[in-house]
Motif scaffolding. Structure first.
Motif, PDB file in Angstrom:
ATOM      1  N   PRO A 323      32.057  28.437  -8.006  1.00  0.00           N
ATOM      2  CA  PRO A 323      31.997  28.803  -6.581  1.00  0.00           C
ATOM      3  C   PRO A 323      32.558  27.742  -5.648  1.00  0.00           C
ATOM      4  CG  PRO A 323      29.940  29.353  -7.681  1.00  0.00           C
ATOM      5  CD  PRO A 323      30.751  28.563  -8.665  1.00  0.00           C
ATOM      6  N   ASP A 324      32.411  26.464  -6.004  1.00  0.00           N
ATOM      7  CA  ASP A 324      32.842  25.394  -5.111  1.00  0.00           C
ATOM      8  C   ASP A 324      34.097  24.684  -5.604  1.00  0.00           C
ATOM      9  OD1 ASP A 324      31.698  24.245  -7.316  1.00  0.00           O
ATOM     10  OD2 ASP A 324      30.394  22.875  -6.217  1.00  0.00           O
ATOM     11  N   SER A 325      34.908  25.378  -6.382  1.00  0.00           N
ATOM     12  CA  SER A 325      36.127  24.765  -6.903  1.00  0.00           C
ATOM     13  C   SER A 325      37.137  24.514  -5.789  1.00  0.00           C
ATOM     14  CB  SER A 325      36.751  25.658  -7.975  1.00  0.00           C
ATOM     15  OG  SER A 325      37.018  26.953  -7.458  1.00  0.00           O
ATOM     16  N   SER A 326      37.969  23.475  -5.983  1.00  0.00           N
ATOM     17  CA  SER A 326      39.024  23.176  -5.013  1.00  0.00           C
ATOM     18  C   SER A 326      40.130  22.395  -5.709  1.00  0.00           C
ATOM     19  CB  SER A 326      38.477  22.356  -3.837  1.00  0.00           C
ATOM     20  OG  SER A 326      37.977  21.114  -4.261  1.00  0.00           O
ATOM     21  N   PHE A 327      41.344  22.477  -5.163  1.00  0.00           N
ATOM     22  CA  PHE A 327      42.508  21.770  -5.715  1.00  0.00           C
ATOM     23  C   PHE A 327      42.638  22.007  -7.224  1.00  0.00           C
ATOM     24  CE2 PHE A 327      41.698  19.379  -1.822  1.00  0.00           C
ATOM     25  CZ  PHE A 327      42.967  19.295  -1.294  1.00  0.00           C
ATOM     26  N   SER A 328      42.399  23.261  -7.646  1.00  0.00           N
ATOM     27  CA  SER A 328      42.530  23.689  -9.038  1.00  0.00           C
ATOM     28  C   SER A 328      41.463  23.112  -9.960  1.00  0.00           C
ATOM     29  CB  SER A 328      43.926  23.335  -9.608  1.00  0.00           C
ATOM     30  OG  SER A 328      44.933  24.007  -8.882  1.00  0.00           O
ATOM     31  N   GLN A 329      40.542  22.294  -9.437  1.00  0.00           N
ATOM     32  CA  GLN A 329      39.454  21.764 -10.246  1.00  0.00           C
ATOM     33  C   GLN A 329      38.314  22.773 -10.261  1.00  0.00           C
ATOM     34  OE1 GLN A 329      38.873  17.990  -8.222  1.00  0.00           O
ATOM     35  NE2 GLN A 329      39.998  16.912  -9.811  1.00  0.00           N
ATOM     36  N   GLY A 330      37.710  22.970 -11.443  1.00  0.00           N
ATOM     37  CA  GLY A 330      36.672  23.984 -11.559  1.00  0.00           C
ATOM     38  C   GLY A 330      37.243  25.377 -11.725  1.00  0.00           C
ATOM     39  N   VAL A 331      38.543  25.450 -12.035  1.00  0.00           N
ATOM     40  CA  VAL A 331      39.222  26.727 -12.281  1.00  0.00           C
ATOM     41  C   VAL A 331      39.829  26.671 -13.680  1.00  0.00           C
ATOM     42  CG1 VAL A 331      41.020  28.326 -11.508  1.00  0.00           C
ATOM     43  CG2 VAL A 331      39.757  26.963  -9.826  1.00  0.00           C
ATOM     44  N   VAL A 332      39.497  27.649 -14.523  1.00  0.00           N
ATOM     45  CA  VAL A 332      39.993  27.641 -15.904  1.00  0.00           C
ATOM     46  C   VAL A 332      40.579  29.002 -16.265  1.00  0.00           C
ATOM     47  CG1 VAL A 332      38.320  25.898 -16.634  1.00  0.00           C
ATOM     48  CG2 VAL A 332      37.749  28.322 -16.854  1.00  0.00           C
ATOM     49  N   LYS A 333      41.423  28.993 -17.288  1.00  0.00           N
ATOM     50  CA  LYS A 333      41.982  30.237 -17.812  1.00  0.00           C
ATOM     51  C   LYS A 333      41.385  30.487 -19.191  1.00  0.00           C
ATOM     52  CE  LYS A 333      46.311  30.421 -19.193  1.00  0.00           C
ATOM     53  NZ  LYS A 333      47.786  30.542 -19.211  1.00  0.00           N
ATOM     54  N   ALA A 334      40.704  31.624 -19.317  1.00  0.00           N
ATOM     55  CA  ALA A 334      40.153  32.017 -20.621  1.00  0.00           C
ATOM     56  C   ALA A 334      41.221  32.833 -21.345  1.00  0.00           C
ATOM     57  CB  ALA A 334      38.877  32.836 -20.431  1.00  0.00           C
ATOM     58  N   LYS A 335      41.727  32.288 -22.481  1.00  0.00           N
ATOM     59  CA  LYS A 335      42.856  32.912 -23.166  1.00  0.00           C
ATOM     60  C   LYS A 335      42.443  34.033 -24.111  1.00  0.00           C
ATOM     61  CE  LYS A 335      45.406  28.535 -23.082  1.00  0.00           C
ATOM     62  NZ  LYS A 335      46.052  27.482 -23.897  1.00  0.00           N
ATOM     63  N   ASP A 336      41.246  33.894 -24.684  1.00  0.00           N
ATOM     64  CA  ASP A 336      40.802  34.884 -25.658  1.00  0.00           C
ATOM     65  C   ASP A 336      39.278  35.032 -25.560  1.00  0.00           C
ATOM     66  OD1 ASP A 336      39.748  32.586 -26.975  1.00  0.00           O
ATOM     67  OD2 ASP A 336      41.630  32.350 -28.064  1.00  0.00           O
ATOM     68  N   SER A 337      38.718  35.913 -26.405  1.00  0.00           N
ATOM     69  CA  SER A 337      37.282  36.198 -26.348  1.00  0.00           C
ATOM     70  C   SER A 337      36.440  34.957 -26.605  1.00  0.00           C
ATOM     71  CB  SER A 337      36.922  37.293 -27.355  1.00  0.00           C
ATOM     72  OG  SER A 337      37.613  38.486 -27.057  1.00  0.00           O
ATOM     73  N   GLU A 338      36.908  34.130 -27.535  1.00  0.00           N
ATOM     74  CA  GLU A 338      36.134  32.936 -27.875  1.00  0.00           C
ATOM     75  C   GLU A 338      36.080  31.946 -26.707  1.00  0.00           C
ATOM     76  OE1 GLU A 338      36.174  29.283 -31.158  1.00  0.00           O
ATOM     77  OE2 GLU A 338      37.452  31.046 -31.447  1.00  0.00           O
ATOM     78  N   LYS A 342      32.850  30.683 -24.247  1.00  0.00           N
ATOM     79  CA  LYS A 342      32.575  29.260 -24.068  1.00  0.00           C
ATOM     80  C   LYS A 342      32.565  28.880 -22.580  1.00  0.00           C
ATOM     81  CE  LYS A 342      34.576  24.718 -25.193  1.00  0.00           C
ATOM     82  NZ  LYS A 342      34.995  24.385 -23.814  1.00  0.00           N
ATOM     83  N   GLU A 343      33.583  29.318 -21.851  1.00  0.00           N
ATOM     84  CA  GLU A 343      33.687  28.966 -20.439  1.00  0.00           C
ATOM     85  C   GLU A 343      32.564  29.619 -19.619  1.00  0.00           C
ATOM     86  OE1 GLU A 343      35.487  26.709 -19.446  1.00  0.00           O
ATOM     87  OE2 GLU A 343      37.144  26.536 -20.866  1.00  0.00           O
ATOM     88  N   LEU A 344      32.222  30.863 -19.955  1.00  0.00           N
ATOM     89  CA  LEU A 344      31.127  31.527 -19.245  1.00  0.00           C
ATOM     90  C   LEU A 344      29.804  30.818 -19.492  1.00  0.00           C
ATOM     91  CD1 LEU A 344      31.969  35.326 -19.762  1.00  0.00           C
ATOM     92  CD2 LEU A 344      32.092  34.025 -17.629  1.00  0.00           C
ATOM     93  N   ASP A 345      29.577  30.407 -20.737  1.00  0.00           N
ATOM     94  CA  ASP A 345      28.345  29.672 -21.063  1.00  0.00           C
ATOM     95  C   ASP A 345      28.224  28.428 -20.191  1.00  0.00           C
ATOM     96  OD1 ASP A 345      27.583  31.488 -22.986  1.00  0.00           O
ATOM     97  OD2 ASP A 345      28.333  30.304 -24.685  1.00  0.00           O
TER      98      ASP A 345
END
Length: 489
Positions: A323-338, A342-345
């Motif tokens: 929610p408080d991400s900025s300048f691309s920090q705290g933003v990730v790309k989930a490539k697959d189910s695994e 992991k990122e959601l956890d």
């Protein structure tokens, strides 16, 4: 700007300090020559700040007249509430424990005279408490219950300062007025006082040193006294007419506390606290944009009960944002189910809600600068080399960010400008940077940023000094409007 100490009786103040007038409260409240002063700073040392007392009315009428009282009425009200006192001082707990660790009693009273105490070992605690509750004389009461707790903090009536502390009081007062920019003759040659909040250690500040100097030069030419301040200058906010934040903002951060206090004290603030709250929380933005039917990439607010629906709703890969991400920090790309699991956890362990968006790759994002609900500049921010975002914090130093191309408005697609303005104007009338993706002739809002980047040679490439002038003119206009409202009242 005139500096006036107000006391109930002249006998209460016997310290002669250069450029400081001393008058009785009755004179300030009733003599019309004080009503008509346009610029004054009022140091209220009356014996009581109780509701409807002379001390209360000194600060109240000072605010109505457009003067700057210390303490403000807001501070007076805060001091009355133990709940507010505890809430405001919660982050001082470690300092309180460290400062009082050697005491063996179950209670302790700390007298704070102009931010200082007669005992040097309490200097840091006094300064921090004075920063949070800006009144000249304060008494902090602590009690010990498993650990030291601030029970209350209240004004000290000047006539109750012990006689053996009088010399300290005078010395601390002289130091206070000398240390603060109250006595500078240059103030009288300037119409406005502007503070620019910066962090000299920040690696990627919103404005580089050259841009900051442009702001200062332009402001000086428009009649501003300008000073760079840092997080250590919280107590000095009442010295200024306006606060311009050029440090990366966050709600759980001193930048928000600076904005909140400055706004409460009647300063013009960019970025204002409401804009910080709205822009720095991606959950709020997602809800706001959806309700206003502003186009965005497919977006969902994710929580523990709908996390299993993310892959079906957004597809893979998808983008997850704190929610408080900025300048691309705290933003990730989930490539697959695994990696999605992991990122959601990890993200849902820190926040009840996060943002998910469909992955919409483009070579660049548009950045439309907006000020006073009008477009200010337009740029193309290209993705960092070999990366899917503008910033790549894990890449080589020279590849941290992509190229920037400043574009004249006539070359910006209408749909991009129109959509950016619609999104920014939902936030307010401040200074914003709106990130937009253009895909197949349509515009999609990625986010609205308060505190947008303005760097020398980038955003200013077309307007040059006029870009800085536009922002300073806006601040000047806001100050004038605020003063006119005060005068009309």
């Amino acid at each position: 700007m005139r500096k006036i100490v107000v006391v109930d009786y002249l006998k209460d103040w016997d310290a002669a300090i250069e450029d400081i007038e001393v008058i009785e409260a009755q004179s300030y409240l009733t003599d019309t020559k004080y009503t008509d002063i346009r610029n004054a700073r009022i140091f209220n040392l009356c014996r009581s700040y109780k509701y409807q007392s002379a001390g209360y009315y000194v600060s109240l009428l000072a605010e109505a007249r457009g003067h700057k009282p210390i303490p403000s009425v807001t501070t007076m009200q805060d001091l009355k509430s133990p709940t507010i006192v505890r809430a405001i001082t919660v982050e001082l707990n470690e300092l309180i424990q460290k400062s009082l660790a050697s005491l063996r009693s179950k209670s302790f009273t700390l007298s704070i005279y102009f931010g200082q105490n007669v005992a040097k070992k309490y200097e840091k605690l006094c300064k921090q408490l004075h920063d949070l509750f800006q009144a000249p004389l304060l008494r902090a009461q602590f009690i010990y219950k498993d650990e030291w707790v601030l029970q209350s903090i209240s004004p000290i009536p000047i006539n109750e300062v012990p006689e053996h502390h009088s010399s300290y009081l005078r010395r601390f007062a002289r130091s206070y007025f000398a240390r603060h920019r109250f006595n500078g003759a240059r103030i009288n040659r300037k119409t406005y006082d502007l503070a620019i909040l910066v962090d000299h250690e920040e690696q990627e500040p919103p404005s580089d040193k050259k841009a900051i100097q442009h702001f200062m030069d332009v402001a000086d030419s428009m009649g501003f006294y300008v000073e760079l301040i840092t997080k250590d200058d919280y107590r000095r906010l009442p010295e200024f007419d306006a606060l311009f934040i050029r440090e990366t903002t966050s709600v759980n951060h001193h930048t928000y506390r600076f904005a909140r206090k400055a706004f409460a004290d009647g300063l013009v603030v960019i970025d204002d606290p409401v804009s910080i709250l709205r822009c720095t929380n991606k959950v709020y933005l997602a809800e706001l944009l959806a309700k206003a039917k502003v186009p965005t990439p497919k977006t969902m607010i994710i929580h523990k009960d709908n996390r299993k629906e993310v892959e079906t709703a957004l597809g893979l890969p998808c983008v997850l944002k704190k929610p408080d991400s900025s300048f691309s920090q705290g933003v990730v790309k989930a490539k697959d189910s695994e990696s999605l699991k992991k990122e959601l956890d990890e993200m849902l362990a820190d926040s009840e809600l996060i943002i998910g968006q469909e992955f919409s790759p483009t070579d660049f994002d548009w950045r439309i600068g907006v000020l006073d609900k009008q477009p200010l500049y337009a740029c193309k921010y290209f993705m960092a080399k070999g990366h899917w975002q503008i910033y790549n914090w894990e890449g080589k130093k020279q590849d941290t960010s992509g190229d920037v191309e400043t574009v004249p408005f006539e070359d910006v697609p209408f749909v991009v400008l129109h959509t950016a303005l619609k999104a920014a104007n939902l936030i307010g009338d401040g200074l914003y940077g709106v990130d937009v993706k253009e895909i197949d002739g349509k515009a999609y809002i990625i986010e609205v940023n308060d505190n947008p980047s303005i760097e020398s040679g980038c955003e200013d490439k077309i307007l040059k000094k006029e870009l800085y002038a536009s922002i300073i003119k806006s601040i000047k206009r806001r100050i004038d409007n605020h003063k006119n409202i005060k005068t009309d009242e």
